[in-house]
Design a protein around this motif. Structure first.
Motif, short mmCIF file in Angstrom:
data_model
loop_
_atom_site.label_atom_id
_atom_site.label_comp_id
_atom_site.label_asym_id
_atom_site.label_seq_id
_atom_site.Cartn_x
_atom_site.Cartn_y
_atom_site.Cartn_z
N ASN A 1 0.81 -1.22 0.00
CA ASN A 1 0.00 0.00 0.00
C ASN A 1 0.84 1.27 0.00
O ASN A 1 0.41 2.31 -0.51
CB ASN A 1 -0.97 -0.01 1.19
N MET A 2 2.07 1.20 0.54
CA MET A 2 2.93 2.40 0.48
C MET A 2 3.32 2.70 -0.97
O MET A 2 3.71 3.79 -1.30
CB MET A 2 4.18 2.23 1.36
N ARG A 3 3.16 1.68 -1.84
CA ARG A 3 3.41 1.85 -3.28
C ARG A 3 2.08 2.03 -4.02
O ARG A 3 1.96 1.64 -5.18
CB ARG A 3 4.11 0.61 -3.84
N ALA A 4 1.09 2.56 -3.35
CA ALA A 4 -0.24 2.80 -3.95
C ALA A 4 -0.88 1.50 -4.42
O ALA A 4 -1.67 1.49 -5.36
CB ALA A 4 -0.15 3.80 -5.11
N GLY A 5 -0.55 0.38 -3.76
CA GLY A 5 -1.17 -0.89 -4.11
C GLY A 5 -0.42 -1.71 -5.15
O GLY A 5 -0.89 -2.76 -5.56
N GLN A 6 0.76 -1.22 -5.55
CA GLN A 6 1.58 -1.99 -6.51
C GLN A 6 2.51 -2.92 -5.72
O GLN A 6 3.03 -2.55 -4.68
CB GLN A 6 2.47 -1.05 -7.35
N MET A 7 2.75 -4.11 -6.26
CA MET A 7 3.75 -5.01 -5.69
C MET A 7 5.14 -4.43 -5.96
O MET A 7 5.33 -3.69 -6.93
CB MET A 7 3.64 -6.39 -6.35
#
Ligand code: FE2
Length: 288
Positions: free
Chosen positions: A264-270
């Motif tokens: 989530n700190m990556r806006a939901g990107q792995m």
């Protein structure tokens, strides 16, 4: 100025996602969507997100906004998938950069991980306004649970994230890295004092409550003022902080905090794949 609100409850993480519709234009916002995650096998599943996508398509809605109230620690966000399938602008609060710095360090993320919030299309600040179709909306920065929590006020409805729970459940914890019980109390005061009593409030979580055996997620400012077990009118900041701090010491970490936060700190990107093409999540030992 009354949006239609449809809730999607994810029992695995007790999360409520919302589709908020301006009925005069059929434009909508998707708030706090969930990507299902089975931690034993580290497997994601899009079932919950697909329910939202089906709903939006079935009703012929146009997604204008994909909103996150904060960096969730209990579920992975499906925001990038929702945006990819349905469009819309992905937005959260500008203090996401603080959260990215804190958790970027904890996960020892490389320089590929930008800590400037650039993974989002829009970073809102306190007092910013936007429109959902023809409905005016505004944003309140309501930190405490985390530094970046936002409350989205869309017409007569406010989406408070984890800043408030239902009146019989009180408030969310304030002991995650960057959390602050004093700030949480002041944020609840702002919501309860700046919004009219009849404002509809929509929670991001519900766990039932003593004496209540059904899930609930909608209340009003007036109800919270009169009955919230932690922050109703008359409660002092010191009283709240003492209660919140003592209670937080008794709580274990959420089951999905490690996968949730680093995604989530990556806006939901792995995180990006390694040279074998596999994406890995990290488990920091003795750190949280
Ligand atoms: Fe949360």
């Amino acid at each position: 100025m009354r949006p239609e609100v449809t809730a999607f409850f994810d029992e695995a993480t007790n999360t409520i996602s919302y589709v908020v519709v301006d009925p005069s234009t059929n434009r909508c916002a998707v708030i706090d969507s969930v990507l299902d995650y089975e931690p034993d096998a580290a497997r994601t599943d899009k079932r919950s997100a697909n329910e939202i996508i089906d709903f939006v398509r079935r009703h012929g809605l146009e997604v204008e906004w994909v909103l996150e109230t904060h960096v969730h620690a209990d579920h992975l966000s499906a925001a990038p998938y929702i945006k990819q399938e349905l469009g819309g602008k992905l937005a959260t609060g500008s203090e996401i950069t603080t959260v990215q710095n804190v958790f970027g360090k904890i996960f020892n993320a490389g320089t590929e991980f930008q800590r400037d919030g650039s993974q989002f299309d829009v970073l809102f600040r306190d007092g910013d306004t936007f429109r959902l179709g023809e409905i005016p909306a505004r944003v309140m920065h309501t930190p405490g649970h985390t530094p970046a929590d936002m409350t989205y006020v869309i017409g007569d409805a406010a989406f408070v994230g984890d800043t408030l729970f239902m009146p019989d459940a009180g408030t969310a914890r304030a002991d995650f890295p960057g959390g602050d019980a004093h700030k949480l109390f002041r944020s609840t005061r702002r919501i309860l004092h700046e919004l009219p009593d009849e404002t509809r409030l929509f929670m991001c979580h519900d766990y039932k409550a003593p004496g209540r055996d059904t899930y609930a997620w909608e209340t009003t400012v007036g109800e919270e003022k009169r009955h919230n077990i932690h922050v109703r009118e008359g409660r002092s900041e010191d009283e709240f902080v003492a209660m919140r701090t003592a209670r937080d010491k008794t709580l274990g970490m959420p089951r999905l905090i490690l996968p949730s936060v680093q995604v989530n700190m990556r806006a939901g990107q792995m995180p990006p794949p390694e040279d074998n093409g596999v994406r890995y999540l990290k488990i920091p030992v003795d750190t949280l």
